[in-house]
Design a protein around this motif. Structure first.
Motif, PDB file in Angstrom:
ATOM      1  N   ALA A   1       0.060  -5.136   1.315  1.00  0.00           N
ATOM      2  CA  ALA A   1       0.793  -4.554   2.444  1.00  0.00           C
ATOM      3  C   ALA A   1       0.174  -3.216   2.849  1.00  0.00           C
ATOM      4  CB  ALA A   1       2.267  -4.384   2.084  1.00  0.00           C
ATOM      5  N   ALA A   2      -0.238  -2.417   1.871  1.00  0.00           N
ATOM      6  CA  ALA A   2      -0.878  -1.134   2.174  1.00  0.00           C
ATOM      7  C   ALA A   2      -2.219  -1.348   2.873  1.00  0.00           C
ATOM      8  CB  ALA A   2      -1.060  -0.325   0.891  1.00  0.00           C
ATOM      9  N   LYS A   3      -2.956  -2.368   2.454  1.00  0.00           N
ATOM     10  CA  LYS A   3      -4.218  -2.691   3.120  1.00  0.00           C
ATOM     11  C   LYS A   3      -3.954  -3.097   4.570  1.00  0.00           C
ATOM     12  CE  LYS A   3      -7.327  -5.095   0.596  1.00  0.00           C
ATOM     13  NZ  LYS A   3      -7.834  -6.093  -0.396  1.00  0.00           N
ATOM     14  N   ALA A   4      -2.904  -3.871   4.788  1.00  0.00           N
ATOM     15  CA  ALA A   4      -2.571  -4.332   6.135  1.00  0.00           C
ATOM     16  C   ALA A   4      -2.204  -3.172   7.060  1.00  0.00           C
ATOM     17  CB  ALA A   4      -1.425  -5.347   6.083  1.00  0.00           C
ATOM     18  N   GLU A   5      -1.613  -2.122   6.513  1.00  0.00           N
ATOM     19  CA  GLU A   5      -1.250  -0.971   7.351  1.00  0.00           C
ATOM     20  C   GLU A   5      -2.379   0.052   7.443  1.00  0.00           C
ATOM     21  OE1 GLU A   5       2.341   0.731   5.625  1.00  0.00           O
ATOM     22  OE2 GLU A   5       1.161   2.098   4.407  1.00  0.00           O
ATOM     23  N   GLY A   6      -3.512  -0.200   6.756  1.00  0.00           N
ATOM     24  CA  GLY A   6      -4.671   0.674   6.857  1.00  0.00           C
ATOM     25  C   GLY A   6      -4.781   1.743   5.789  1.00  0.00           C
ATOM     26  N   ALA A   7      -3.928   1.706   4.787  1.00  0.00           N
ATOM     27  CA  ALA A   7      -3.968   2.719   3.734  1.00  0.00           C
ATOM     28  C   ALA A   7      -5.174   2.534   2.820  1.00  0.00           C
ATOM     29  CB  ALA A   7      -2.686   2.683   2.917  1.00  0.00           C
ATOM     30  N   PHE A   8      -5.578   1.287   2.598  1.00  0.00           N
ATOM     31  CA  PHE A   8      -6.726   0.981   1.759  1.00  0.00           C
ATOM     32  C   PHE A   8      -7.688   0.113   2.541  1.00  0.00           C
ATOM     33  CE2 PHE A   8      -3.310   1.149  -1.653  1.00  0.00           C
ATOM     34  CZ  PHE A   8      -3.624   2.435  -2.065  1.00  0.00           C
ATOM     35  N   ASP A   9      -8.957   0.251   2.237  1.00  0.00           N
ATOM     36  CA  ASP A   9     -10.005  -0.537   2.878  1.00  0.00           C
ATOM     37  C   ASP A   9      -9.783  -2.020   2.581  1.00  0.00           C
ATOM     38  OD1 ASP A   9     -12.366  -1.829   3.622  1.00  0.00           O
ATOM     39  OD2 ASP A   9     -13.662  -0.247   2.825  1.00  0.00           O
TER      40      ASP A   9
END
Length: 185
Positions: A127-135
């Motif tokens: 979910a964090a990747k989807a929001e741009g927090a992680f590559d």
């Protein structure tokens, strides 16, 4: 009516956290003494060290879950949730450090609870990747392992007196979010 005195089992668990945090190799007799009970009472509740360690691990997992839930309840994003969770987990170092080195992953109950926790962490990373927090190009498994190991390193620094829990959490977050190079200028 509010409970005034802990049960013998609660006293033993609290004493065990204190004793093993000070000396991982302490005896069950040391735990009983700290709890103010006899060895027979300890063995009625926990027949052996593995039984006590399982109880401590269950308690520790519940405490970690509660700390993270409370810290992230109002988080506006997964990125903020990851940051806040580090600031909730790292202060538990003195209480839970010894369990990280106890080898409890062989216990089926503890292994199942840990697997469930890792599955939730993987979902949060996605979910964090989807929001741009992680590559999104970085494998989720890499981020999960990095997060877990940064907590271990933060706990290690706190236990060694090289950082306060807040400093260690800040370093863990900086490393997770920006790497060792630091924030772009």
């Amino acid at each position: 009516m509010e409970k005034i005195r802990p049960t013998a089992q609660e006293a033993l668990i609290e004493a065990a956290f204190e004793v093993f945090s000070e000396n991982q190799g302490a005896s069950l007799g040391d735990v009983a003494k700290r709890a103010g009970v006899g060895r027979a009472t300890l063995h009625r509740h926990f027949p052996g060290r593995p039984d006590l360690m399982r109880a401590l691990a269950r308690t520790a997992l519940a405490e970690l879950d509660a700390a993270v839930e409370a810290a992230t309840a109002q988080a506006s994003s997964y990125e903020e949730g990851f940051r806040l969770s580090l600031f909730a987990i790292v202060p538990l170092a003195n209480r839970q450090w010894f369990l990280a080195n106890e080898g409890l992953e062989a216990d089926p109950e503890i292994a199942a609870a840990y697997a469930e926790s890792l599955a939730a962490l993987r979902a949060d990373v996605e979910a964090a990747k989807a929001e741009g927090a992680f590559d999104p190009q970085v494998p989720t498994a890499w981020i999960v392992e990095s997060y877990e190991n940064l907590i271990y390193v933060a706990w290690s620094l706190v236990r060694a007196g090289e950082a306060t829990p807040k400093q260690a959490a800040e370093l863990a977050w900086r490393t997770l979010s920006h790497g060792l190079k630091g924030a772009p200028r």
